[in-house]
Design a protein around this motif. Structure first.
Motif, PDB file in Angstrom:
ATOM      1  N   ASP A 151      -3.379   0.148   1.430  1.00  0.00           N
ATOM      2  CA  ASP A 151      -1.693   1.153   0.368  1.00  0.00           C
ATOM      3  C   ASP A 151      -1.771   1.769   2.261  1.00  0.00           C
ATOM      4  O   ASP A 151      -2.163   2.802   2.386  1.00  0.00           O
ATOM      5  N   LYS A 179       3.668   1.031   2.041  1.00  0.00           N
ATOM      6  CA  LYS A 179       5.028   0.222   1.312  1.00  0.00           C
ATOM      7  C   LYS A 179       4.389  -0.606  -0.005  1.00  0.00           C
ATOM      8  O   LYS A 179       3.756  -0.106  -0.392  1.00  0.00           O
ATOM      9  N   ASP A 180       5.675  -0.764  -0.088  1.00  0.00           N
ATOM     10  CA  ASP A 180       5.827  -1.300  -1.606  1.00  0.00           C
ATOM     11  C   ASP A 180       4.318  -2.322  -1.815  1.00  0.00           C
ATOM     12  O   ASP A 180       4.036  -2.577  -2.573  1.00  0.00           O
ATOM     13  N   GLU A 181       3.968  -3.446  -0.840  1.00  0.00           N
ATOM     14  CA  GLU A 181       3.100  -4.223  -0.785  1.00  0.00           C
ATOM     15  C   GLU A 181       1.516  -3.733  -0.033  1.00  0.00           C
ATOM     16  O   GLU A 181       1.709  -3.139   0.566  1.00  0.00           O
ATOM     17  N   GLN A 190      -1.355  -4.790   2.332  1.00  0.00           N
ATOM     18  CA  GLN A 190      -1.776  -4.698   3.540  1.00  0.00           C
ATOM     19  C   GLN A 190      -2.836  -5.296   3.419  1.00  0.00           C
ATOM     20  O   GLN A 190      -4.032  -4.405   2.790  1.00  0.00           O
TER      21      GLN A 190
END
Length: 857
Positions: free
Chosen positions: A71, A74-76, A78
């Motif tokens: 995390d 961001k929304d998604e 990594q």
């Protein structure tokens, strides 16, 4: 000393926007040696990430990688590949994303590896340019230290500039952030926030029992005790960052705190596990046979000169150098005794060199540490352990302080201006002295200025003006008393204070004025002769070299010098550069042959080298050298006593010839250098200084028996020349039949005339006569030549040996010597009978002296 700019700014309000390079320039102007300024080349994006998931995936190469989701705010998530395993789900890590550049120009991009596309990388401290933190893994932040997506560059101060300063021996206080901050504050004219200005809560007594048996070697010893600490507690992130930036690896809370305070204040600190101490701490010299295992797990044989920290169990540390393993802080430590002391710099320097053990502590103690710091440093360590390790600081405190107060020095108020020859106003002088920590007061009415080593006779500068010191008006010729600060033990005489004022005034502001040189007599006779010798040797095709004047028994052994030879009696060095060369040379050939050996070993076989240099000959009676006072010029008797204590140091000239003297080429066959060339070079040197030496054959190492010529003047031997012994050539790796020369140049010059007069030449023709004489084989050719010159009289212009013959025709035990005689008169052409009479007279002397027989036909 590595100084992070962000740490420095904590104690100095530097102007906004000042970079490390700009600060470095100011510090150089102030006299510090800033070697480099490290400017970070790291660029983002570099963010904080939280580990969401990971999967361990074994690989064919034996490694196990982790496929991680992170995390990063961001929304998604990594997804990255990581080879380290020192993190768990939920940990905060530092993530570098594609497009970033790590230190060293390492560009980051999304790439396929181990079967996955890794969109970035989880970073270790080394990859971030912070150095090795000892974990051999990635950086794991403390819970709550940041949130996912935060800028890690700002969080970890990764864009910090770091100054690397080479601290000279007289600036020991700059082996600390405090010391460099003081110089930075002075350079920019801003106040210093002294990190040592701490409130002391110790009682000054009742601490851990300590006894100092050598007060001269240990003038201050302070202890504080902290109980209830958690030795497993982690050092705070900011402390770890600063230690790494300063070049030290975080280890544990106890070690990190002491290292941090040492870097911050410049006072080395040592911590003991109280439960492992036995009885009172005693500071004493070592006893015979004592040993100590130091923190580096090395058992060391102790010397009687070593200053030790001991308890009832024996040695527990080499004072000021390194502690012992028996009382070190461990994970089980709950009570710590903090030691902060002041040790004699010479004692520590000698112990460090004796044991070949240089530590951060010894580097500081041997440059002398501020004797007023120990209580404040111990307080600082105790406060940090209480705050970050959960300990309790006991009010009991041991304070032993016998250090003398610095002695004030009385000087003229305008002394700095006179020394510099520049207009440094008295206001500037007082301000600069105060900025380095000096206390300046108007001198008492009956005060006398300290002796001056410079500037004492310089003219006063009216432009320096006047100033007010306290409530007293002071002018240039008035006296002031200056008390140096405790952290500047190098400030001892008027010129030390003048130097401080001048460096802060700015060396580039001091005008360059060429002094008027008085008329002189030119070079001395000896200097002119030395230069003529060097010029003549260069003209003869030789190359001058310079070698170190150190030698050892191995050189004498290689030269074949007998054990009882006077050349083996040398001046021994107390602190030699090399243990294999502990002596000063008594012969130039010892070092000149080593020079030839290095050249031949690198392919230069054809050498013709020479050197002029001193040799050092011990006197039969060694006298101690006195130590004259610096308060006035030494008397003639004191100067003479200094010379009497020195060894004799005559100037010698040495020559080594190896390989070919004339190379082979299209012009024909070359010619190797031989013993005759060495003898001729010796004759050349003698002729340049106007001396005609007597030459005879002798045996002397390192020359070949039968091929060594001894040169003497007035029955005093001044040197030798000839072919080197084959074993000597082999020992030094030189070509066979190499030759060497060594002459006492001082003795040659002393034997020469005061001036060398050019001989008038005659325009009348020369009469040439050759003569061959049969003499016993043991008669030296030089003696026969001298006899011919003696008998021929004043008409003889020159005599030269051109042939030597031995064989059946002249009988056993005999040899034939052929000489070319040249006769000339300055005012007439010689008649045949005059030449014949002179020739016969010359031959008759050899008949009478050597029973020579003239060969006919």
């Amino acid at each position: 000393m590595r100084v992070p700019l962000s740490w420095l700014r904590e104690y100095v309000d530097l102007p906004d926007g000042v970079t490390g390079r700009e600060l470095g320039e100011q510090l150089v102007r102030a006299g510090l040696e800033v070697e480099t300024v490290e400017e970070s080349d790291l660029t983002g994006p570099l963010v904080v990430g939280k580990v969401l998931t990971y999967e361990n995936e074994p690989q064919k190469n034996g490694k196990t990688i982790r496929w991680c989701s992170l995390d990063i705010g961001k929304d998604e998530p990594q997804w990255v590949v990581c080879g380290a395993h020192n993190f768990e789900v939920g940990d905060l890590v530092v993530v570098v994303l594609p497009g970033a550049v790590l230190p060293g120009g390492f560009a980051i991009s999304a790439r396929k590896t181990y079967g996955h596309v890794s969109n970035g990388m989880i970073c270790s401290s080394a990859e971030l340019g912070l150095g090795d933190d000892g974990t051999h893994g990635i950086v794991v932040l403390e819970p709550g230290e940041a949130t996912p997506g935060d800028d890690a560059i700002e969080l970890l101060s990764l864009s910090d500039d770091v100054l690397d300063i080479a601290v000279t021996p007289d600036r020991g206080y700059c082996l600390s952030i405090r010391g460099v901050a003081r110089e930075a504050a002075t350079a920019y004219g801003v106040p210093l926030k002294d990190p040592a200005a701490l409130p002391l809560d110790g009682s000054g007594s009742g601490g851990y029992a300590v006894r100092v048996d050598d007060a001269e070697a240990c003038s201050v010893f302070v202890t504080r005790t902290v109980t209830g600490i958690d030795a497993k507690a982690l050092s705070p992130r900011w402390m770890q960052k600063r230690l790494l930036a300063a070049g030290m690896r975080p280890i544990s809370i106890g070690v990190d705190v002491t290292n941090y305070v040492m870097l911050e204040l410049g006072q080395p600190i040592h911590g003991y596990d109280k439960d492992r101490l036995s009885g009172e701490i005693v500071v004493r010299r070592a006893n015979a046979g004592e040993k100590l295992m130091t923190l580096d797990d090395q058992t060391r044989e102790l010397d009687a000169e070593d200053l030790l920290i001991t308890d009832d169990s024996g040695p527990i540390g080499v004072a000021g150098v390194m502690g012992g393993a028996s009382t070190e802080i461990s994970d089980a430590t709950t009570e710590v005794v903090i030691e902060a002391a002041h040790f004699d710099p010479i004692v520590i320097a000698r112990a460090s060199r004796r044991h070949k053990l240089s530590s951060e502590a010894s580097r500081r103690f041997e440059r002398e540490v501020d004797p007023n710091l120990p209580r404040y440093a111990a307080q600082r360590v105790a406060d940090l352990l209480a705050e970050y390790a959960g300990g309790t600081v006991l009010p009991d405190e041991t304070v032993i302080d016998t250090h003398p107060t610095p002695t004030p020095v009385t000087i003229r108020a305008d002394h700095a201006a006179r020394v510099a020859g520049a207009v440094i106003t008295l206001d500037e002088t007082v301000r600069h002295l105060a900025s380095v920590g000096c206390l300046v007061e108007a001198a008492a009415a009956d005060a006398v200025a300290a002796p001056l080593a410079a500037g004492a006779h310089a003219a006063a500068l009216a432009e320096v003006g006047a100033t007010t010191v306290g409530s007293t008006r002071v002018e240039g010729d008035d006296l002031v008393t200056v008390a140096p600060p405790s952290w500047r033990p190098d400030l001892r005489d008027p010129n030390d204070f003048a130097e401080e004022v001048i460096r802060l005034f700015g060396f580039d502001n001091v005008p360059s004025v060429l002094p008027a040189a008085p008329g002189g007599q030119g070079l001395t006779v000896s200097q002119r002769r030395r230069r003529r010798v060097a010029t003549a040797l260069v003209g003869a095709g030789l190359t001058e070299v310079v070698s170190y004047p150190f030698t050892g028994d191995a050189d004498f052994d290689a030269m074949g010098v007998p054990a009882d030879d006077v050349r083996r009696t040398t001046v021994k060095l107390v602190n030699p550069i090399s243990d294999e060369e502990p002596s000063m040379q008594t012969t130039l050939l010892a070092t000149l042959l080593r020079t030839a050996e290095r050249n031949v070993g690198r392919g230069a076989n054809d050498l013709a080298i020479f050197q002029t240099g001193l040799v050092f000959l011990p006197k039969a009676e060694t006298k101690p050298a006195p130590l004259p006072s610096v308060e006035q010029r030494p008397s003639d008797a004191e100067v003479q006593s200094l010379y009497d204590a020195l060894p004799d140091q005559p100037l010698h000239v040495g020559v080594v010839l190896t390989g070919a003297l004339a190379p082979t080429g299209w012009w024909g066959k070359g010619r190797p250098a031989g013993w005759a060339d060495a003898v001729q070079i010796a004759r050349l040197i003698a002729s340049v200084v106007g001396v005609e030496p007597v030459v005879k054959n002798v045996e002397l190492a390192p020359w070949h028996p039968g091929r060594c010529a001894e040169f003497s003047v007035d029955n005093t031997v001044i040197g030798h020349a000839g072919e080197l012994h084959p074993k000597v050539c082999q020992a030094f790796g030189l070509p066979a039949r190499s030759s060497a020369v060594e002459l006492d140049l001082d003795a040659l010059i002393a034997a020469g005339p005061e001036s060398i007069t050019a001989q008038p030449f005659s325009s009348y023709p020369v009469a040439k006569e050759d003569v061959a004489l049969i003499v016993p084989a043991e008669v030296a050719a030089a003696d026969v030549q001298a006899a011919l010159a003696e008998g021929a009289g004043e008409l003889l212009e020159s005599v030269r040996l051109f042939d030597v013959y031995t064989g059946e025709q002249i009988g056993a035990g005999k040899k034939s010597l052929a000489f070319a005689l040249r006769f000339r008169a300055p005012d007439r052409t010689l008649k045949e009978n005059e030449v014949a009479d002179a020739r016969q007279a010359a031959v008759q002397v050899t008949v009478d002296r050597f029973a020579a027989v003239q060969r006919v036909g």
